[in-house]
Structures are given as structure tokens and as C-alpha cells.
Design an enzyme around this catalytic site. Sequence first.
Site, PDB file in Angstrom:
ATOM      1  N   GLY A  20     -25.124 -25.571 -16.482  1.00 16.87           N
ATOM      2  CA  GLY A  20     -24.661 -24.534 -17.062  1.00 16.87           C
ATOM      3  C   GLY A  20     -23.651 -25.175 -18.206  1.00 16.87           C
ATOM      4  N   PRO A  27     -20.231 -26.151 -19.951  1.00 21.61           N
ATOM      5  CG  PRO A  27     -19.516 -27.518 -21.821  1.00 21.61           C
ATOM      6  CD  PRO A  27     -20.590 -26.594 -21.529  1.00 21.61           C
ATOM      7  N   GLY A  28     -17.372 -25.554 -18.299  1.00 23.26           N
ATOM      8  CA  GLY A  28     -16.257 -24.699 -17.889  1.00 23.26           C
ATOM      9  C   GLY A  28     -16.870 -23.291 -17.333  1.00 23.26           C
ATOM     10  N   GLY A  81     -17.737 -23.112 -14.135  1.00 23.31           N
ATOM     11  CA  GLY A  81     -17.097 -23.458 -12.765  1.00 23.31           C
ATOM     12  C   GLY A  81     -17.994 -24.307 -11.823  1.00 23.31           C
ATOM     13  CE  LYS A  82     -21.837 -27.683 -15.362  1.00 17.24           C
ATOM     14  NZ  LYS A  82     -21.027 -26.832 -16.281  1.00 17.24           N
ATOM     15  CB  THR A  83     -16.440 -29.402 -11.550  1.00 15.51           C
ATOM     16  OG1 THR A  83     -17.273 -29.815 -12.769  1.00 15.51           O
ATOM     17  CG2 THR A  83     -16.163 -30.858 -10.815  1.00 15.51           C
ATOM     18  CB  SER A 127     -36.476 -19.629 -28.423  1.00 16.92           C
ATOM     19  OG  SER A 127     -35.164 -20.289 -29.144  1.00 16.92           O
ATOM     20  CE  LYS A 151     -32.311 -18.527 -26.628  1.00 15.33           C
ATOM     21  NZ  LYS A 151     -33.799 -18.886 -26.683  1.00 15.33           N
TER      22      LYS A 151
END
Length: 753
Positions: A341, A343-344, A346-348, A661, A704
Site C-alpha cells: 500500500g 506510504p503512511g 499503517g503497514k509498518t 488503465s 482511484k
Amino acid sequence: MIIRPVYDLLLLPEVSYYFKKDFFQGYESEPLETGTDILFLLLKQEKEEPLSIEDFHPIGVSARIEGSSDGETLQIRTCDRVDISDIEISDGQILASAAIRPEIKDLTEEEEKELFRQIRNALLKFVQTYQLGLWVRNFILQRKNINETVCALSDYLNLMAEDKYAILAEDSKKKRYELIREAISEFIEVAKVSEEARSAQKDDQEQLYREAALKKQIDYLQKELDDMHPENVSDVRKFENKIAKAGMNKEAKKEAQKVLNRMRQEGKESHEYGLLYDYLDFVTSLSWKTPRVSPIDLEKAEAILDEEHYGLKKVKERIIQQLAVMALNKKQYGSILLFVGAPGTGKTSIGQSIAKALGRKYVRISLGGIRDEAEIRGHRRTYIGAMPGRIMEGMKRSGVSNPVMVLDEVDKLVKDYGGDPASALLEVLDPEQNNTFTDHYMNVPYDLSNVLFVCTANTTDTIPEPLLNRMEVISFPGYTAVEKFQIARKHLFPKALTAMGIPKEKLALTDEALYKIIDEYTMEAGVRSLKKLLDTLCRTAAVKLVKKEDGDLTVTENNLSEYLGRKQMNHEHKLQDPQPGVVTGLAWTRGGGEILFIESKLTKGKGNLLITGQLGDVMKESVQIALSLVKSLYPEEARKLENQDLHIHVPAGAVPKDGPSAGITLVTALASLLTDKPADPDCAMTGEVSLRGNVMPIGGLPEKLMAAQRAGISRVFIPYENTEDLEDVADEVKDKLEIIPVKKVTDVLGRLL
Ligand code: ADP
């Protein structure tokens, strides 16, 4: 007279010899009694009978039997040197005549005594120096003259048979004694050297024993000292203890002992000492113990995930499933999760929450921009400045053998001259191999199989297939404005207040102000900028609070710029003035979703095509497809293209865009241009097109649609086959958009133009 041939015997006058009776067997021409005369004939070489005259030396020795102490041993005393003549041998019987051979008396009795004394003293001194024992001393003292002495020692002297005969045959007394003295001196010298060698060897051995004993003593004393002053414990001892306690596997222990021995030998002054120290420090800081499998409390885990992260329902569900599988298998690891996903999103930080939920240590390793395989697998210790790889370095930091390890940015590994870091990573992640992962620096295997790996990436596009196959992808689609608002309210703002030391009641932030920050100050899928802005806001407030001392602050829509300055983002907003040839598309970027405008224009020319903007190759192909499609759909209008140039431009940001796309948007833009009808500016679209005019599915739909909603769009065309993905789109986004799934290009053109 008994005649006895002998070989290799030192016979000299006036010496007592002892022979067994058997020695004379076969030569007993007379009975062996006291007083019987004996003639010794000396053979030139060792020879069995039959003997001939030539076999004998010309000088022999006469002797007489003096007695027998036990009836078996005969004491025989030699008399004179004799010249032998008339030897006859018949039937093995030897007959010969002998006449005394006079000596040349060139020594006085005094001189002879003096010489004897000298020889004896030399021998006694030798016995004393080398402490050869009393019996040797007596053995020497019992000899009455030079001849007796040399004959007693004859077995030890370095004399060949001919040397022995030469001594006997020498007529000059002086010369004969000289020969004897030489033989004895030589014997003493040889004995001295071998004795010295033997005692040197003994010394060496003694030294070894001594050393070992001393070492033991030092060890003991050192231990006592260490116990008294633990702060002064020497490095070697410190590591000795650490190695003993670390619980390393066999190979690791062996290697560590080897390095420790080197350290001991090299000493502190050596330039290698530091390297050896670092190595031991590293391996002994790692945890080598097999961890306890603690039971997983799913409810508690769920509660922790919810408490620390707002939303992310699907992500949390998938994580809980994973934990459940681990609990059932009683394993410390599960499949490797890949969080993908912007940045920011919440993955980490959710990785961190997983660790907390499992009650395990958390460690994060950033892999972004790694080009060198050695960064993962370590440098061999032969290199100067060699270091362990990041994985093992992370293990050391965690201090345990089963941390939750977040490998950040796996999509940003770079294949380069330094090898392929991705394939090294594969080895780390492969449960078949990673129980014996060998970091080059450590040079011994380490068990990584208890580590729970979680990877993060912005996109899966740049992750090599084999690596991607190992992982289970979980998407983080990004947050809607409402979600961001909630995250800010529940997590980011309270955290920022705490971090700046501002009491909650001193600083208020109105809902409108917060929405304004989200809408006008940030343009992102995640909440990274939002977090930074809230931090900045609190910092500014802190200054105001300290200056004002009293009074509380409230941040509103109107005074927000006092805290954050003028708004920073100019969102791409929907088109204000519709024009033919300009159509709104939707794009996915690493930062989340974005709207983009495709502009087209006809200019004077000869039918050329000009493309500008940050377009990738795939998008350029889409232009060709769109052009062909439009030409076949609008043959009449397409004539305009024959004598004019067509210019297509994709503005918006410096972010390069690529992917298929934009197909539908390009077709619509060209159709709008040729038909001279403007498209509805409230309308956006996304979809790949085929030459037959079909609209095909695309990726990143949630991002999108969120971008469309943010930009104020009200209607969106999406590929029919993407309808299922709408499930992942937040309701508040769907509520604000009219979403029209389409199968054909004409479905869009028919409604819009
Ligand atoms: P990523 O790894 O995806 O780039 P991070 O995990 O670093 O993002 O998140 C950035 C910040 O946003 C962190 O402080 C994190 O706690 C916060 N954050 C992100 N998503 C959420 C969420 N759903 N709830 C609460 N805080 C969040």
C-alpha cells in the site's frame, strides 16, 4: 694350551676377563682348569669354519685361566702380546707357535700412572656432572690400569674390530695409550652431547608441565579477582563466560572458541584484536536459545490490533486468521505476509502491533535501495570492515531468536553488480532453508525458523516473481477523509499532544479545522503527512502556550494558517471549464490514487502525432490503440486527422504514469475532440481498452475512486469486471459517487458525448 680364535674383542695384556665355559666349547684341547694356558688368535673378519691361515692377524694374546667362582664362569687373565707363527689347521684343530712380542717402552712408570690418573679423572668428572650414579663411579674406580679401564668400557666405545686390533698391535706404549685416550675422550664427548640433548628434552617437558600448572593457578586467581571486581573482567574471560552461557550450536561454539583462542594469542596490542572482539561480541549477543512457544490469545490479539489501529478491517481479519493458524500448528511462524500500500497507510506500525499482540519482540529492517547481496547475507570476515548482514544485525538488536521482523520496502531492492539481494532474501524467508541461514560474517548457521516475517511494499510490480510467490499479499488501500479524520482524532492528535507535553484540555482542534488539514494540506493515501502536520501544529501551539502561559488554545478553520502556514496542496480539482478533447482519468501511483486530465488538440500540420507529458511506454501504446479505435468509430470525423497534427498531452505532477488503465480516457478524449463535443467535467473514468472496443479490468480501484471523490467528481465509469472490487471501497466514497460499470467503449461514449 687352548687356542681360541676371536673376532672384534679388545684384548690387551694384564687384564682380567670373564668367559663362560661354553665359550671354549670345541676348542678344549686341554681341560679348562686353573693354570691352563690359552692363546687368543684374532680373526681379520667374522667367519665360520673352516678357517685358513690368511684369516688371522699376526699378533695374538697369551692368557691363563685364573679360576672359576661358580664353576661356569672362568676368570682369565691375559699375559702378553705374542707374535703368531706356524699356524696349522687340520680337522678343525688349530696349531700355532707364539713368541712374546716386546713393547717399546717409551713411557716411564710415572708417566704411565699420570696418564691413567688423567683418564680416570675425566671419566669420574663425567659421571659426576651427569649424575650417572654410584655404581658407574665404582665400576670405574675398580679398574687398576689403563688397559683394564679401556677394556671394561670397550662395549661403549666407538671402536670397530680393526681399531681394537690396531690398539693391540701398536708396539709403542706411548702411542697405544694415545689411541686409548682418544677413544675414551670421544666416548665422553658423545655421551655428553646425548646427555645434554636428553636433559634439554627433559627441561622442555618440565617447562610444559610448569606452564600448565601456572596457567591453572592464574585461571584460579583470575576467577577470584573477577568475582571481587566484576567491572575489570578481562575481555577473554568475559567472552569465555559468554560463550559458555550463550547456548550456541556446535559449529558456532567451535568457531567462537577458535576466535577466542586467536584473541588470547594475539593480545590487546594486535591490530586484529578489535576485529576478533567485534566478532565475539556479535555472536555472543545473539540469542541462541530455542524460544518457548507461548499460547496465542486471539481475543487479546484482536483487542490490541483494534486499540492501536483504526479501520483496516480486512487487514486485521487476515492477520487474526494467520495467528489462528499459528496457534493451531503450535508454530512460531506462519506464511509470510506482504503488506502492500501507499506510504503512511499503517503497514509498518501494524507489524509492530502484531508483535505486541503475540507478546514478542519487534524489529524493523529497511531494505530500500539495497544493491549488495552482502547487505543481507553479510561480508566475509576477510574483508576489512566486514559486517554482518542486516538480517542478523536485526536479530542481534532484537535480543531474541523469535522476534516479529518487519522487512520494509521489499519492492525497493535493486539487482546490481553486488549480486541479487532478492535471492538472498528468498533464502532468509524460505522455511525449508532458513533454519540454517549462514551469514557470511558469522560463518556458522543460525536458525531463523522461529522468526515471524512481515514484509511491506508500495507495489508488487518490482518484486521478483520467486520472492512474491513466497508471500501472501494483503492490500492497504489507503484511507478516506473520514477514516483519516478518525485516525487523527483517536490516534495521531492525542499522540502529538503527548509528545509535545501539551495537556489535552489546553489545546482543542475543531472538526472543521481537522477536515481542512486533511483536505487542503495533504494529498495522500496514508496519513504520514497528516501526522507530520499535527506534530507541527502541536509544536507551534506549544510555543504559544509557553509564551501566553495562561489561557487555552483552540485551532479553528480560520486560525489554522497561524499554525500550519498557508495551505500547501493544490489538489487536482475537477475541470472548471469543459472543452472538447479534454477528459478526466484516474491513475494509481505509489502515493495512492490521483485524477489526471488527458488533453488533446488538433493543430495545423500533415497528420502527425505528438505525445507529451510523463507517459510510459504502455501508455504510448494505449494512444495508438485509442487512435485506431476512434478512427473506426468516427470515420467521417477522423478525416480531420489527415491534414492536421494531433497533439496529446498528459499534465499533472511530476509523477511518471504508466499502465493501460488510461485507455478508455484516451478514447473518450479523442472522440470528444473529433466530434467537437465537450465531456462532462463531473465525470471521470478508468479502464483498459482492446482494439475491439472492450473495456477491460484495472488495478487500484479503491485508491482511484477515493481520488475521484476527493477531487469532487460525481460520476465514474469503471470496467464491468472490476465490480467485485467495489467491496473494498469505503461506503462513504461509494455514497458520494455514481459508479457506472461498463463493458464497451461505446457505453461511455454514448452517455458522455
Ligand atoms: P507505512 O509503513 O504504511 O508507510 P506507517 O506504519 O509508518 O506507514 O504509518 C505512519 C503513521 O500513521 C504511524 O504513526 C501509524 O501509527 C499511523 N497510522 C497509520 N494507519 C493507522 C491506523 N489505521 N490507525 C492508527 N494509526 C495509524
